[in-house]
Each structure stands twice: as structure tokens, then as C-alpha cells.
Design a protein around this motif. Structure first.
Motif, PDB file in Angstrom:
ATOM      1  N   GLY A   1       0.679  -1.205  -0.064  1.00  0.00           N
ATOM      2  CA  GLY A   1      -0.040  -0.037   0.016  1.00  0.00           C
ATOM      3  C   GLY A   1       0.865   1.414   0.044  1.00  0.00           C
ATOM      4  N   PHE A   2       2.184   1.233  -0.443  1.00  0.00           N
ATOM      5  CA  PHE A   2       2.975   2.171  -0.061  1.00  0.00           C
ATOM      6  C   PHE A   2       4.328   1.751  -1.014  1.00  0.00           C
ATOM      7  CE2 PHE A   2       4.067   0.317   3.539  1.00  0.00           C
ATOM      8  CZ  PHE A   2       5.507   0.317   3.873  1.00  0.00           C
ATOM      9  N   GLY A   3       5.183   2.611  -1.354  1.00  0.00           N
ATOM     10  CA  GLY A   3       6.324   2.504  -1.909  1.00  0.00           C
ATOM     11  C   GLY A   3       7.041   3.754  -2.243  1.00  0.00           C
ATOM     12  N   MET A   4       8.178   3.921  -2.623  1.00  0.00           N
ATOM     13  CA  MET A   4       8.945   5.158  -2.977  1.00  0.00           C
ATOM     14  C   MET A   4       8.006   5.768  -4.135  1.00  0.00           C
ATOM     15  SD  MET A   4      12.913   4.985  -2.757  1.00  0.00           S
ATOM     16  CE  MET A   4      13.925   4.166  -1.445  1.00  0.00           C
ATOM     17  N   PHE A   5       8.007   7.002  -4.367  1.00  0.00           N
ATOM     18  CA  PHE A   5       7.390   7.648  -5.250  1.00  0.00           C
ATOM     19  C   PHE A   5       8.132   7.904  -6.486  1.00  0.00           C
ATOM     20  CE2 PHE A   5       5.076   9.290  -1.663  1.00  0.00           C
ATOM     21  CZ  PHE A   5       3.763   8.926  -1.782  1.00  0.00           C
ATOM     22  N   ALA A   6       7.655   7.829  -7.694  1.00  0.00           N
ATOM     23  CA  ALA A   6       8.510   8.410  -8.888  1.00  0.00           C
ATOM     24  C   ALA A   6       8.227   9.860  -8.764  1.00  0.00           C
ATOM     25  CB  ALA A   6       7.584   8.090 -10.133  1.00  0.00           C
ATOM     26  N   VAL A   7       9.337  10.567  -8.932  1.00  0.00           N
ATOM     27  CA  VAL A   7       9.405  12.054  -8.612  1.00  0.00           C
ATOM     28  C   VAL A   7       9.564  12.596  -9.965  1.00  0.00           C
ATOM     29  CG1 VAL A   7      10.667  13.830  -7.936  1.00  0.00           C
ATOM     30  CG2 VAL A   7      10.616  11.612  -6.298  1.00  0.00           C
ATOM     31  N   ILE A   8       8.453  13.471 -10.534  1.00  0.00           N
ATOM     32  CA  ILE A   8       8.568  13.840 -11.811  1.00  0.00           C
ATOM     33  C   ILE A   8       8.706  15.673 -11.715  1.00  0.00           C
ATOM     34  CG2 ILE A   8       7.187  14.317 -13.866  1.00  0.00           C
ATOM     35  CD1 ILE A   8       7.926  11.212 -12.827  1.00  0.00           C
ATOM     36  N   GLU A   9       9.635  15.832 -12.483  1.00  0.00           N
ATOM     37  CA  GLU A   9      10.127  17.530 -12.688  1.00  0.00           C
ATOM     38  C   GLU A   9       8.898  18.028 -13.636  1.00  0.00           C
ATOM     39  OE1 GLU A   9      13.808  19.961 -13.686  1.00  0.00           O
ATOM     40  OE2 GLU A   9      12.997  18.591 -15.155  1.00  0.00           O
TER      41      GLU A   9
ATOM     42  N   GLY B   1      13.712  10.757 -10.070  1.00  0.00           N
ATOM     43  CA  GLY B   1      14.417   9.711  -9.254  1.00  0.00           C
ATOM     44  C   GLY B   1      13.186   9.213  -8.623  1.00  0.00           C
ATOM     45  N   ASN B   2      13.549   8.422  -7.473  1.00  0.00           N
ATOM     46  CA  ASN B   2      12.806   7.775  -6.621  1.00  0.00           C
ATOM     47  C   ASN B   2      12.965   8.264  -5.117  1.00  0.00           C
ATOM     48  OD1 ASN B   2      12.824   4.700  -8.410  1.00  0.00           O
ATOM     49  ND2 ASN B   2      10.973   5.685  -7.975  1.00  0.00           N
ATOM     50  N   ILE B   3      11.832   8.584  -4.416  1.00  0.00           N
ATOM     51  CA  ILE B   3      11.940   8.969  -3.203  1.00  0.00           C
ATOM     52  C   ILE B   3      10.618   8.962  -2.254  1.00  0.00           C
ATOM     53  CG2 ILE B   3      12.035  11.071  -1.609  1.00  0.00           C
ATOM     54  CD1 ILE B   3      13.743  12.555  -3.753  1.00  0.00           C
ATOM     55  N   GLY B   4      10.987   8.255  -1.209  1.00  0.00           N
ATOM     56  CA  GLY B   4       9.663   7.968  -0.478  1.00  0.00           C
ATOM     57  C   GLY B   4       9.793   6.620   0.657  1.00  0.00           C
TER      58      GLY B   4
ATOM     59  N   THR C   1      11.066   1.996   9.328  1.00  0.00           N
ATOM     60  CA  THR C   1      10.181   2.460   8.176  1.00  0.00           C
ATOM     61  C   THR C   1      11.190   3.750   7.542  1.00  0.00           C
ATOM     62  OG1 THR C   1       9.363   3.570  10.154  1.00  0.00           O
ATOM     63  CG2 THR C   1       8.107   1.942   9.228  1.00  0.00           C
ATOM     64  N   GLU C   2      11.666   3.527   6.429  1.00  0.00           N
ATOM     65  CA  GLU C   2      12.435   4.377   5.901  1.00  0.00           C
ATOM     66  C   GLU C   2      12.004   5.322   4.670  1.00  0.00           C
ATOM     67  OE1 GLU C   2      16.913   4.768   3.796  1.00  0.00           O
ATOM     68  OE2 GLU C   2      15.998   2.660   4.069  1.00  0.00           O
ATOM     69  N   VAL C   3      12.218   6.510   4.714  1.00  0.00           N
ATOM     70  CA  VAL C   3      11.980   7.334   3.499  1.00  0.00           C
ATOM     71  C   VAL C   3      13.492   7.578   2.856  1.00  0.00           C
ATOM     72  CG1 VAL C   3      11.359   9.768   2.625  1.00  0.00           C
ATOM     73  CG2 VAL C   3       9.890   8.559   4.488  1.00  0.00           C
ATOM     74  N   GLY C   4      13.494   6.999   1.830  1.00  0.00           N
ATOM     75  CA  GLY C   4      14.758   6.978   1.206  1.00  0.00           C
ATOM     76  C   GLY C   4      14.768   7.669  -0.151  1.00  0.00           C
ATOM     77  N   TRP C   5      15.994   7.667  -0.847  1.00  0.00           N
ATOM     78  CA  TRP C   5      16.055   8.581  -2.141  1.00  0.00           C
ATOM     79  C   TRP C   5      17.057   7.955  -2.910  1.00  0.00           C
ATOM     80  CZ3 TRP C   5      16.318  11.109   2.579  1.00  0.00           C
ATOM     81  CH2 TRP C   5      17.516  11.062   3.317  1.00  0.00           C
ATOM     82  N   ALA C   6      16.776   8.297  -4.260  1.00  0.00           N
ATOM     83  CA  ALA C   6      17.763   7.994  -5.566  1.00  0.00           C
ATOM     84  C   ALA C   6      17.307   8.608  -6.579  1.00  0.00           C
ATOM     85  CB  ALA C   6      17.745   6.473  -5.747  1.00  0.00           C
TER      86      ALA C   6
END
Length: 180
Positions: A63-71, A79-82, A92-97
């Protein structure tokens, strides 16, 4: 509304569930040695495709995952963040790439701040962590800017059990106090 329809907008970014059209940019990220140095290394295209499917799969199963980040200005995936919490993870991580083309623009902070707000409000998380390689100064600085503090060494599950990381993080109460 389904969680798969989740959209968060910031001034410059759209955060949403990853889509097939994002893959070319994801594959670019996965080929970049510098961008992948602290997230498990580069991946050839076929392996990148399998990694790419992890996030939509997490959305379906958890029911959640990292978001696709769109400019917004270019409609490009940056990238992916979330939120991220795979089996055996230390919290429970909020990570980024991010793709290297997006570095230095403040996108990581902007998207991570929105994702942390969402994780606390929508998922009910009481803490967020960031699993950060000891040499990843950029991520350490971002974690500090977000208000997280170094909580000491952590362990990741296989196949990353030999990677030395620090766990950065903060509670929901600390986050809310900082935001006030």
C-alpha cells in the motif's frame, strides 16, 4: 481513491506511483556508477527492469512504496523518493535515489519533505529512518537538513549485510516540532 492513485504536488515536483514510461530514466540511473555508488551499484538493463518493478509491486502489496519524482517543468522522471520497508529492513525508511541530472537543484529535499509528511499522516508511521553509507556525505547532509540525526550503526538484510551504514532518523513528534 486507491493508494495507486496517490499524487503529491510540490512547487516544482509531482510525486506519484511509478509507471512504465519512467523506465528509460530509471535505466539511465541504474547505469550511472556515481549515482548508484551507495545504493547497491549499477545494474544492466534487464536487472534494472526487475528493480524498477519493485516499487509498483510494493504499492500493490504494502500500500506504499517510493514515489516516482517527476519534474513538472519537463515532465521528466528525476528519481525515486519515499517510504520503503522491505523484509528485514532496520525500520520504516524514507529513502532517495536521483538521476545525476537532478542533483544540486533541491529536489531531494523538496520531495523527501513531502514524502515524510505523507508517511506520518497517511501511513501513520511514528518514525522515519534513512539507511546511509558512511561515505555518502550528500545523503548525510540531506538527512540533517530534513532534521534527522545519526542514531548509530545499523544492519541491512542480505545481500547487503556487509554494507556498513548509519541509521539516521527522527520521530513523528520531532518532525512536527521542527515543522512548526
Amino acid at each position: 481513491m486507491s493508494r495507486l492513485d496517490t499524487r503529491i504536488e510540490t512547487d516544482r515536483l509531482l510525486l506519484r506511483v511509478q509507471r512504465a514510461e519512467d523506465f528509460e530514466y530509471f535505466a539511465e540511473l541504474q547505469r550511472d556508477e556515481e549515482a548508484c555508488r551507495y545504493i547497491g551499484g549499477t545494474s544492466p538493463r534487464a536487472a534494472a527492469w526487475r528493480k524498477f518493478l519493485q516499487m509498483p509491486g510494493a504499492w500493490l502489496v504494502q500500500g506504499f512504496g517510493m514515489f516516482a519524482v517527476i519534474e513538472k517543468s519537463t515532465n521528466q522522471w528525476v528519481g525515486n523518493i519515499g517510504p520503503w520497508y522491505p523484509e528485514g529492513w532496520p525500520g520504516t525508511e524514507v529513502g532517495w535515489a536521483l538521476r545525476r541530472a537532478a542533483w544540486g537543484k533541491g529536489y531531494a529535499f523538496e520531495a523527501a519533505e513531502a514524502a515524510i509528511d505523507w508517511a506520518f499522516e497517511e501511513l501513520g508511521w511514528t518514525e522515519v529512518i534513512h539507511s546511509i553509507d558512511l561515505d555518502n556525505l550528500g545523503s548525510q547532509q540531506l538527512a540533517q537538513r530534513l532534521g534527522s540525526h545519526n542514531k548509530g550503526r545499523g544492519k541491512l538484510p542480505a545481500p547487503f549485510e556487509d554494507v556498513v551504514i548509519d541509521i539516521w532518523g527522527q520521530t513523528r513528534d520531532e518532525w512536527r516540532a521542527r515543522k512548526r
